[in-house]
Design a protein around this motif. Structure first.
Motif, PDB file in Angstrom:
ATOM      1  N   ALA A   7       0.881  -1.308  -0.012  1.00  0.00           N
ATOM      2  CA  ALA A   7      -0.112  -0.059   0.002  1.00  0.00           C
ATOM      3  C   ALA A   7       0.821   1.242   0.077  1.00  0.00           C
ATOM      4  CB  ALA A   7      -0.958  -0.093   1.136  1.00  0.00           C
ATOM      5  N   PHE A   8       1.892   1.251   0.816  1.00  0.00           N
ATOM      6  CA  PHE A   8       2.684   2.475   0.918  1.00  0.00           C
ATOM      7  C   PHE A   8       3.460   2.578  -0.232  1.00  0.00           C
ATOM      8  CE2 PHE A   8       2.303   2.224   5.694  1.00  0.00           C
ATOM      9  CZ  PHE A   8       1.817   3.383   5.763  1.00  0.00           C
ATOM     10  N   TRP A   9       3.985   1.453  -0.795  1.00  0.00           N
ATOM     11  CA  TRP A   9       4.762   1.493  -2.163  1.00  0.00           C
ATOM     12  C   TRP A   9       4.234   2.180  -3.278  1.00  0.00           C
ATOM     13  CZ3 TRP A   9       9.926   1.007  -2.480  1.00  0.00           C
ATOM     14  CH2 TRP A   9      10.451   0.670  -3.866  1.00  0.00           C
ATOM     15  N   TYR A  10       2.751   1.512  -3.409  1.00  0.00           N
ATOM     16  CA  TYR A  10       2.047   2.021  -4.469  1.00  0.00           C
ATOM     17  C   TYR A  10       1.855   3.264  -4.270  1.00  0.00           C
ATOM     18  CZ  TYR A  10      -2.392   2.340  -7.438  1.00  0.00           C
ATOM     19  OH  TYR A  10      -3.173   2.594  -8.253  1.00  0.00           O
ATOM     20  N   ILE A  11       1.463   3.901  -3.193  1.00  0.00           N
ATOM     21  CA  ILE A  11       0.900   5.371  -3.209  1.00  0.00           C
ATOM     22  C   ILE A  11       2.164   6.476  -3.023  1.00  0.00           C
ATOM     23  CG2 ILE A  11       0.544   5.578  -0.774  1.00  0.00           C
ATOM     24  CD1 ILE A  11      -1.970   6.430  -3.380  1.00  0.00           C
ATOM     25  N   LEU A  12       3.336   5.964  -2.804  1.00  0.00           N
ATOM     26  CA  LEU A  12       4.684   6.823  -2.744  1.00  0.00           C
ATOM     27  C   LEU A  12       4.578   8.056  -3.729  1.00  0.00           C
ATOM     28  CD1 LEU A  12       6.357   6.655  -0.170  1.00  0.00           C
ATOM     29  CD2 LEU A  12       7.992   5.273  -1.554  1.00  0.00           C
ATOM     30  N   PRO A  13       4.580   7.857  -4.819  1.00  0.00           N
ATOM     31  CA  PRO A  13       4.772   8.854  -5.461  1.00  0.00           C
ATOM     32  C   PRO A  13       3.546   9.874  -5.586  1.00  0.00           C
ATOM     33  CG  PRO A  13       4.654   7.099  -7.059  1.00  0.00           C
ATOM     34  CD  PRO A  13       4.447   6.405  -5.557  1.00  0.00           C
ATOM     35  N   ALA A  14       2.202   9.562  -5.273  1.00  0.00           N
ATOM     36  CA  ALA A  14       1.236  10.408  -4.747  1.00  0.00           C
ATOM     37  C   ALA A  14       1.584  11.251  -3.523  1.00  0.00           C
ATOM     38  CB  ALA A  14      -0.036   9.970  -4.897  1.00  0.00           C
ATOM     39  N   TYR A  15       2.126  10.719  -2.475  1.00  0.00           N
ATOM     40  CA  TYR A  15       2.610  11.312  -1.220  1.00  0.00           C
ATOM     41  C   TYR A  15       3.484  12.362  -1.588  1.00  0.00           C
ATOM     42  CZ  TYR A  15       0.204   8.003   1.912  1.00  0.00           C
ATOM     43  OH  TYR A  15      -0.809   7.105   2.789  1.00  0.00           O
ATOM     44  N   PHE A  16       4.826  11.895  -2.417  1.00  0.00           N
ATOM     45  CA  PHE A  16       5.648  12.926  -2.710  1.00  0.00           C
ATOM     46  C   PHE A  16       5.275  14.116  -3.459  1.00  0.00           C
ATOM     47  CE2 PHE A  16       8.581   9.691  -0.675  1.00  0.00           C
ATOM     48  CZ  PHE A  16       9.817  10.620  -0.729  1.00  0.00           C
ATOM     49  N   ALA A  17       4.312  13.785  -4.677  1.00  0.00           N
ATOM     50  CA  ALA A  17       3.974  14.937  -5.184  1.00  0.00           C
ATOM     51  C   ALA A  17       3.020  15.836  -4.470  1.00  0.00           C
ATOM     52  CB  ALA A  17       3.023  14.176  -6.361  1.00  0.00           C
ATOM     53  N   ASN A  18       2.160  15.347  -3.426  1.00  0.00           N
ATOM     54  CA  ASN A  18       1.369  16.220  -2.692  1.00  0.00           C
ATOM     55  C   ASN A  18       2.035  17.065  -1.976  1.00  0.00           C
ATOM     56  OD1 ASN A  18      -1.269  16.935  -1.753  1.00  0.00           O
ATOM     57  ND2 ASN A  18      -0.643  16.004   0.445  1.00  0.00           N
ATOM     58  N   SER A 124      -8.279  11.197  -5.340  1.00  0.00           N
ATOM     59  CA  SER A 124      -7.943  11.482  -6.762  1.00  0.00           C
ATOM     60  C   SER A 124      -6.964  10.891  -7.569  1.00  0.00           C
ATOM     61  CB  SER A 124      -7.766  13.017  -6.821  1.00  0.00           C
ATOM     62  OG  SER A 124      -7.652  13.611  -7.902  1.00  0.00           O
ATOM     63  N   ALA A 125      -5.652  10.644  -6.569  1.00  0.00           N
ATOM     64  CA  ALA A 125      -4.566   9.839  -7.132  1.00  0.00           C
ATOM     65  C   ALA A 125      -5.040   8.463  -7.668  1.00  0.00           C
ATOM     66  CB  ALA A 125      -3.276   9.746  -6.076  1.00  0.00           C
ATOM     67  N   LEU A 126      -5.938   7.578  -6.561  1.00  0.00           N
ATOM     68  CA  LEU A 126      -6.253   6.396  -6.818  1.00  0.00           C
ATOM     69  C   LEU A 126      -7.107   6.314  -7.989  1.00  0.00           C
ATOM     70  CD1 LEU A 126      -7.114   5.387  -3.245  1.00  0.00           C
ATOM     71  CD2 LEU A 126      -5.258   4.488  -4.550  1.00  0.00           C
ATOM     72  N   CYS A 127      -7.899   7.294  -8.024  1.00  0.00           N
ATOM     73  CA  CYS A 127      -8.907   7.179  -9.334  1.00  0.00           C
ATOM     74  C   CYS A 127      -8.049   7.583 -10.648  1.00  0.00           C
ATOM     75  CB  CYS A 127     -10.092   8.434  -9.170  1.00  0.00           C
ATOM     76  SG  CYS A 127     -11.269   8.073  -8.125  1.00  0.00           S
ATOM     77  N   PHE A 128      -7.189   8.421 -10.770  1.00  0.00           N
ATOM     78  CA  PHE A 128      -6.280   8.603 -11.948  1.00  0.00           C
ATOM     79  C   PHE A 128      -5.485   7.321 -12.277  1.00  0.00           C
ATOM     80  CE2 PHE A 128      -5.690  13.198 -13.111  1.00  0.00           C
ATOM     81  CZ  PHE A 128      -7.017  13.498 -12.760  1.00  0.00           C
ATOM     82  N   ALA A 129      -5.015   6.845 -11.229  1.00  0.00           N
ATOM     83  CA  ALA A 129      -3.955   5.333 -11.655  1.00  0.00           C
ATOM     84  C   ALA A 129      -4.803   3.963 -11.795  1.00  0.00           C
ATOM     85  CB  ALA A 129      -3.132   5.292 -10.248  1.00  0.00           C
ATOM     86  N   TYR A 130      -6.119   4.132 -11.619  1.00  0.00           N
ATOM     87  CA  TYR A 130      -6.969   3.034 -11.554  1.00  0.00           C
ATOM     88  C   TYR A 130      -6.785   2.536 -12.897  1.00  0.00           C
ATOM     89  CZ  TYR A 130     -11.147  -0.128 -11.550  1.00  0.00           C
ATOM     90  OH  TYR A 130     -11.894  -0.997 -11.501  1.00  0.00           O
ATOM     91  N   PRO A 131      -6.775   2.898 -14.101  1.00  0.00           N
ATOM     92  CA  PRO A 131      -6.953   2.413 -15.484  1.00  0.00           C
ATOM     93  C   PRO A 131      -5.475   1.618 -15.625  1.00  0.00           C
ATOM     94  CG  PRO A 131      -7.384   4.509 -15.761  1.00  0.00           C
ATOM     95  CD  PRO A 131      -7.149   4.379 -14.298  1.00  0.00           C
ATOM     96  N   VAL A 132      -4.192   1.844 -14.877  1.00  0.00           N
ATOM     97  CA  VAL A 132      -2.996   1.397 -15.122  1.00  0.00           C
ATOM     98  C   VAL A 132      -2.589   0.417 -14.274  1.00  0.00           C
ATOM     99  CG1 VAL A 132      -0.674   1.813 -15.037  1.00  0.00           C
ATOM    100  CG2 VAL A 132      -2.231   3.449 -16.141  1.00  0.00           C
TER     101      VAL A 132
END
Length: 168
Positions: A7-18, A124-132
């Protein structure tokens, strides 16, 4: 892979971007100082082009680093780039939506909006990444629980470092 780690690995780009626009931001506001039809600023001075593109760059670079640290998680550099870019873009767009809503509510810049500040960028990050690439529902629920705590902790840290004028 451990679900908490994933979970943390997946969301790390969003955390850093935010979080990176706090350090990298400044300059021209994204709304160019314009007001919405309600007479209030569209986004405010806190949302700048430099912060937006800085956050997008940092979030995407985090994904590249993650790929080289654990290529088997992504399968290809192309997938890692797409996922990181979409997570970063989603986080930043979610934050912009939050700012827009806060301006409509006439909340001052930097004023906390519980829930909106912590979950807006994440959802929003989870929704944007959902297709990939997606993660299991349990991991999404875990992120919904821990993200407010991480958000609060990083804001206090940024305040103590002098990067933010308020600790929220």
């Amino acid at each position: 892979m451990n679900p908490v780690f994933e979970a943390f690995w997946y969301i790390l780009p969003a955390y850093f971007a935010n979080s990176s626009p706090v350090v990298l931001g400044g300059g021209t506001p994204m709304d160019f100082g314009k007001k919405w039809k309600d007479g209030r600023r569209i986004l405010g001075d806190g949302k700048t082009w430099r912060g937006f593109f800085g956050g997008l760059t940092v979030g995407t670079l985090i994904g590249v680093i993650q790929y080289y640290l654990m290529p088997s998680y992504y399968g290809s550099l192309g997938l890692a780039l797409k996922l990181a870019f979409l997570l970063a873009l989603g986080a930043l767009v979610g934050d912009l939506i939050g700012s827009f809503i806060k301006r409509r509510l006439d909340l001052p810049r930097g004023y906390p909006a519980v829930g909106l500040d912590q979950w807006g960028f994440l959802i929003s990050a989870l929704c944007f990444a959902y297709p990939v690439k997606t993660i299991p529902t349990g991991e999404v629920l875990f992120l919904l629980v821990v993200t407010p705590l991480i958000h609060w902790g990083t804001n206090v840290f940024a305040y103590k470092m002098g990067w933010k004028s308020v600790p929220w």
